[in-house]
Design an enzyme around this catalytic site. Sequence first.
Site, short mmCIF file in Angstrom:
data_model
loop_
_atom_site.label_atom_id
_atom_site.label_comp_id
_atom_site.label_asym_id
_atom_site.label_seq_id
_atom_site.Cartn_x
_atom_site.Cartn_y
_atom_site.Cartn_z
CG ASN A 44 -1.92 -1.16 1.15
OD1 ASN A 44 -2.01 -1.83 0.13
ND2 ASN A 44 -2.64 -1.38 2.23
CG HIS A 74 -19.12 37.93 -30.01
ND1 HIS A 74 -19.88 37.46 -28.97
CD2 HIS A 74 -18.63 39.13 -29.59
CE1 HIS A 74 -19.87 38.33 -27.97
NE2 HIS A 74 -19.12 39.36 -28.33
CB SER A 123 -9.77 13.49 -49.12
OG SER A 123 -10.81 12.75 -49.71
CE LYS A 174 -11.43 18.24 -47.34
NZ LYS A 174 -12.43 17.22 -47.03
CG ASN A 213 -8.66 16.63 -44.79
OD1 ASN A 213 -9.18 17.60 -45.35
ND2 ASN A 213 -8.92 15.38 -45.13
CD GLU A 249 -9.91 17.66 -38.75
OE1 GLU A 249 -10.43 16.56 -38.86
OE2 GLU A 249 -9.68 18.41 -39.72
CE1 TYR A 307 -4.32 0.43 -2.98
CE2 TYR A 307 -5.26 -1.64 -2.22
CZ TYR A 307 -4.74 -0.86 -3.24
OH TYR A 307 -4.69 -1.36 -4.51
CD GLN A 359 -4.73 -3.34 -9.47
OE1 GLN A 359 -4.00 -3.74 -8.58
NE2 GLN A 359 -5.44 -4.15 -10.22
CE LYS A 402 -0.83 1.68 -9.49
NZ LYS A 402 -2.21 1.61 -8.99
#
Length: 456
Positions: free
Chosen positions: A110, A156, A277, A283, A285, A290, A317, A322, A325
């Site tokens: 622990n 805006h 693409s 394209k 991208n 993203e 504990y 566990q 993690k």
Amino acid sequence: MAKMWEGRFTKELDKQADDFNSSLHFDCKMYKQDIKGSMAHATMLSAQKIISESDADIIISTLQSILDDIDSGALDFSAGGEDIHMFVEAELTKRIGDTGKRLHTARSRNDQVALDIRLYLRDETNEIITLLKDLIGAIAEQAEQHQSTIMPGYTHLQRAQPIAFAHQILAYAMMFTRDITRLSDALKHMNYSPLGSCALAGTTFDTNREMVAEALDFDGITLNSIDGVSDRDFCIELMAAYSTIMMHLSRFSEEIILWSSWEFKFIELDDSYTTGSSIMPQKKNSDMAELVRGKTGRVYGNLMATLTMLKGLPLAYNKDMQEDKEAIFDSIETVKKCLSIFAPMIATMRVLKENMYKAAQEGFINATDLADYLVRKGLPFRSAYKIVGQIVGYCIENGLVLDNMPLPKYKEFSELFDNDLYNEISLETCVEKRISAGGTGKASIETQIEYVKSFC
Ligand code: ARG
């Protein structure tokens, strides 16, 4: 495999339950920290005469050989085990027999896991700080090159006032400097050794916890053994800081995606950080940005998962812990990957100055400056604001902009207008004249660049 705790049991653990229980496949990441912690513990046990010096020597040199073997790949984790702590101890005992069994005196898994995770997070967080510095460096370099590149600043998502491109991206650099500070603060809060808390109540042996803490570069020891084994505040604090980094990266990504679009065309990402693409030949991208924006969700999710995991736990504990993690390891991996991709993506992006300038020219981005012009000629700001509002309305109706409306027309709105107004509302003047501290003017940008670079 025989269990360390088999003494009390008459039956073996069910295979499925065993797999469910085992954390070795993810906590094996902490093998270095586990072994270093054990070495410090063995050194202390011998200094306190709890184990003999010769036993400690054998334990420590064998732990070192286990560490070397894992590093080199000579030893892997395929033998299995409940967790990394059990794995290392089993390997130690396999190599040196009964002497190995002395290591776990005055310690429990622990406090061992509480120690290991602190050590691991300290190492990883320092790596994240280094990556943040790289990113700040890349932004500062672009900012240096674009101190006089003019673009529209937005509120805006409407064109608001002209700014230097440097000013816009330095705003992000500021966020990343705060991220560094936040991480450093969190590291300070957590830098206390829990080892020696044992299962929850401390130990009957005369240990020297400070000695272990010092050997492992902690600032001190945790003062309550129950808290020492059950505290995961530092995971929460770090995951909140990681989430904030992702939020910053995600906002930056959003702008990069917008700026790369045909509608904006303010920047072009390097081919090495974009994709095409499978069907549309035109394209290009911004997949990396993203993905960073998309991955932000899982880092927030890991924070929520851990907060939720902890909320109902009685002291001290519980095995639920566990679960800390996988969540935090995933956040660390994600943040590291995102930062590693972001810095070179920013460093190699091409800034399309002319397009930014054109976007700033169209519209009435200099309307505030026209109002300020009238204020300088003696008009109260609110009256100046109203006159400029009327002028903007007139321009829109008649297909004009402020820069090309003739002076006689201006004079119909106010006698205070003169020929010097055109210079006053030029984009360059608008940016240069924003001399207030922290504004988009030249001196402020230089101060900002210097400041963010001081973090690198
Ligand atoms: N693998 C455990 C964890 O990560 C280590 C501590 C287990 N302690 C115990 N008494 N079962 O939390």
